[in-house]
Design an enzyme around this catalytic site. Structure first.
Site, PDB file in Angstrom:
ATOM      1  N   LYS A 121      35.591  39.589  34.242  1.00 45.29           N
ATOM      2  CA  LYS A 121      34.460  39.834  33.419  1.00 45.29           C
ATOM      3  C   LYS A 121      34.541  38.004  33.331  1.00 45.29           C
ATOM      4  CE  LYS A 121      38.925  39.359  30.452  1.00 45.29           C
ATOM      5  NZ  LYS A 121      40.170  40.392  32.398  1.00 45.29           N
ATOM      6  N   THR A 122      34.777  37.222  33.735  1.00 45.28           N
ATOM      7  CA  THR A 122      33.689  35.934  33.691  1.00 45.28           C
ATOM      8  C   THR A 122      33.072  36.348  34.940  1.00 45.28           C
ATOM      9  OG1 THR A 122      36.469  35.108  33.440  1.00 45.28           O
ATOM     10  CG2 THR A 122      34.557  33.907  34.698  1.00 45.28           C
ATOM     11  N   ASP A 160      35.524  33.186  26.761  1.00 46.26           N
ATOM     12  CA  ASP A 160      36.243  33.578  27.157  1.00 46.26           C
ATOM     13  C   ASP A 160      37.833  33.713  26.128  1.00 46.26           C
ATOM     14  OD1 ASP A 160      37.441  35.144  29.172  1.00 46.26           O
ATOM     15  OD2 ASP A 160      38.100  33.509  30.518  1.00 46.26           O
ATOM     16  N   THR A 191      41.275  40.196  26.572  1.00 48.38           N
ATOM     17  CA  THR A 191      41.897  41.083  27.741  1.00 48.38           C
ATOM     18  C   THR A 191      42.362  42.503  26.236  1.00 48.38           C
ATOM     19  OG1 THR A 191      44.267  39.891  26.850  1.00 48.38           O
ATOM     20  CG2 THR A 191      43.396  39.623  28.967  1.00 48.38           C
ATOM     21  N   ARG A 242      40.373  40.197  41.404  1.00 48.43           N
ATOM     22  CA  ARG A 242      41.489  39.103  42.100  1.00 48.43           C
ATOM     23  C   ARG A 242      42.691  39.034  42.509  1.00 48.43           C
ATOM     24  NH1 ARG A 242      42.820  36.529  36.765  1.00 48.43           N
ATOM     25  NH2 ARG A 242      40.071  35.478  37.142  1.00 48.43           N
TER      26      ARG A 242
HETATM   27  N1  LIG Z   1      33.282  44.029  40.975  1.00 44.53           N
HETATM   28  C1  LIG Z   1      34.357  42.963  41.144  1.00 44.53           C
HETATM   29  N2  LIG Z   1      32.890  43.120  42.628  1.00 44.53           N
HETATM   30  C2  LIG Z   1      33.996  42.181  43.279  1.00 44.53           C
HETATM   31  N3  LIG Z   1      34.510  41.173  42.823  1.00 44.53           N
HETATM   32  C3  LIG Z   1      35.132  41.455  41.909  1.00 44.53           C
HETATM   33  C4  LIG Z   1      34.748  42.083  41.284  1.00 44.53           C
HETATM   34  N4  LIG Z   1      35.672  41.522  40.141  1.00 44.53           N
HETATM   35  C5  LIG Z   1      36.190  40.566  40.153  1.00 44.53           C
HETATM   36  N5  LIG Z   1      35.562  40.190  41.557  1.00 44.53           N
HETATM   37  C6  LIG Z   1      36.715  39.409  42.226  1.00 44.53           C
HETATM   38  O1  LIG Z   1      37.852  39.079  41.406  1.00 44.53           O
HETATM   39  C7  LIG Z   1      38.147  37.242  41.043  1.00 44.53           C
HETATM   40  C8  LIG Z   1      38.179  37.292  39.122  1.00 44.53           C
HETATM   41  O2  LIG Z   1      37.330  37.658  38.575  1.00 44.53           O
HETATM   42  P1  LIG Z   1      37.200  38.100  37.252  1.00 44.53           P
HETATM   43  O3  LIG Z   1      35.700  37.902  37.237  1.00 44.53           O
HETATM   44  O4  LIG Z   1      36.774  35.741  37.422  1.00 44.53           O
HETATM   45  O5  LIG Z   1      37.955  38.571  36.574  1.00 44.53           O
HETATM   46  P2  LIG Z   1      38.716  37.877  34.734  1.00 44.53           P
HETATM   47  O6  LIG Z   1      37.643  37.109  34.106  1.00 44.53           O
HETATM   48  O7  LIG Z   1      37.950  39.644  33.862  1.00 44.53           O
HETATM   49  O8  LIG Z   1      39.493  37.562  35.074  1.00 44.53           O
HETATM   50  C9  LIG Z   1      36.453  36.861  41.129  1.00 44.53           C
HETATM   51  O9  LIG Z   1      37.229  35.678  41.770  1.00 44.53           O
HETATM   52  C10 LIG Z   1      35.853  38.408  41.954  1.00 44.53           C
HETATM   53  O10 LIG Z   1      35.124  37.768  43.431  1.00 44.53           O
HETATM   54 MG   LIG Z   2      37.971  35.583  33.180  1.00 43.29          MG
END
Ligand SMILES: Nc1ncnc2c1ncn2[C@@H]1O[C@H](COP(=O)(O)OP(=O)(O)O)[C@@H](O)[C@H]1O
Ligand SMILES: [Mg+2]
Length: 356
Positions: free
Chosen positions: A75-76, A120, A169, A228
């Site tokens: 998401k981030t 977020d 979430t 992640r």
């Molecule tokens: N579709 C994707 N392709 C490659 N790497 C990804 C992908 N989605 C997430 N990641 C990796 O996973 C990690 C966590 O993603 P993040 O965007 O922080 O998740 P969220 O915000 O949903 O908790 C990031 O550092 C990124 O490198």
């Molecule tokens: Mg995040």
């Protein structure tokens, strides 16, 4: 500090106090920079691609975007990609960081035209801030309240058009008026093993680690459908291969490393297993309330509910029922335990008499 030295209520999820910094730095380094680099999520990627392309073609600002999905699904990362694709700056904050409507007013009034505001954990914003956000999203306007009591006046303040990207979430927790103000909602799904293998190969290239196809598959299979986690396990397997092997992440090295780090062949880590174990051993397989279960494993309610449970439910190991959390027969089997006779997981002694 070694893993063993971590305090007991830190469940050893491979993210201890000291590992937190490493995690953040590593994540930043591994984030895909544009939609084309973003692996998997074909639906969200196609939908977002259309939304952003159209906005660019109109020369305008993209509609507000809500991203919902479990932690670690991207998401981030996607919020940053949205800003990058729009060639816009991004401001990052979170629901819990906005305590007062005034905090939000300060952020909103300093946004540049077309800027992306990433909020977020938007479901954890305070009520007054939420109401201010409604107006900002719809009319690009906020009312700044000056003074107190009967003499207080609302001074309307025009905002430049901006794109709000909210992440949650649990989209179900958002009040409908807020949810309805997003022009587009992207539901992030868990990743298929083949997609995670691509994430792992990509990250390995960036980390300058050699990973065999078998090694990537082994890590992917234990990554709970979450990039992640895949990236985190890759780093631990790399450590193992460096210290105990020749630095190459083979299938065998990955399997051994993940055994050392207590990630089992289905991807359950210590938190998952302690939740299941408490459910089976202390509560006979349930039903038991979430809060009780969380106390039993020494974790926050949210951690159990948002980190461990979605995966356990998806794996068919745990069920959420109106009366509480219940273990499935597969949970007993996975931990190598026998359900007590007479419980549903044991097949029900009485039913057995009348069957076949
Ligand atoms: N579709 C994707 N392709 C490659 N790497 C990804 C992908 N989605 C997430 N990641 C990796 O996973 C990690 C966590 O993603 P993040 O965007 O922080 O998740 P969220 O915000 O949903 O908790 C990031 O550092 C990124 O490198
Ligand atoms: Mg995040």
């Amino acid at each position: 500090m070694t893993w063993e030295e971590q305090p007991p209520q830190d469940t050893g999820r491979l993210v201890g106090a000291t590992a937190e910094g490493e995690e953040l730095a590593a994540e930043a380094a591994l984030r895909p920079k544009d939609l084309a680099e973003f692996v998997g999520q074909p639906k969200v990627r196609e939908q977002l691609d259309l939304v952003l392309r159209a906005a660019r073609a109109r020369g305008g600002t993209a509609d507000h975007v809500l991203l919902s999905g479990a932690p670690g699904l991207g998401k981030t990362t996607l919020s940053m990609i949205i800003a990058a694709e729009m060639g816009a700056p991004i401001r990052i904050t979170s629901g819990p960081a906005i305590q007062h409507a005034g905090d939000l007013a300060a952020i909103l009034s300093s946004l540049a035209e077309g800027e992306v505001l990433f909020l977020d954990e938007i479901h954890r914003m305070s009520r007054p801030a939420e109401e201010m956000l409604y107006m900002a999203m719809e009319d690009f306007r906020v009312d700044v309240i000056v003074g107190k009591g009967p003499g207080a006046t609302a001074i309307p303040l025009e905002l430049p058009p901006f794109t709000l990207v909210g992440a949650t979430t649990r989209a179900g927790l958002l009040p409908p008026p807020l949810r309805d103000r997003f022009g587009f909602t992207g539901h992030m799904e868990f990743y298929a093993p083949a997609e995670l293998e691509r994430v792992i190969h990509r990250s390995a290239r960036l980390l300058d680690v050699t990973v065999s196809d078998g090694g990537a598959a082994e890590i992917a299979g234990r990554s709970r459908g979450t990039p992640r986690i895949a990236n985190r396990l890759l780093r631990r397997v790399r450590d193992y291969a460096q210290v105990r092997g020749d630095g190459v992440v083979t299938e065998e090295a990955a399997a051994r490393a993940l055994t050392v780090f207590e990630v089992d062949d289905r991807g359950l880590d210590r938190l998952d297993r302690s939740v299941l174990e408490a459910l089976l051993k202390l509560f006979g397989g349930g039903p038991v309330g979430l809060s009780t279960l969380a106390v039993a494993v020494g974790e926050e309610r949210e951690t159990v509910e948002e980190v461990a449970e979605p995966f356990l439910v998806r794996e068919g190991l745990l069920a959420r029922t109106p009366r509480g959390r219940v273990a499935t027969p597969a949970a007993w089997a996975h931990l190598g335990l026998t359900p007590p006779p007479g419980t549903p997981a044991a097949g029900g002694a009485q039913e057995g008499l009348f069957e076949s």
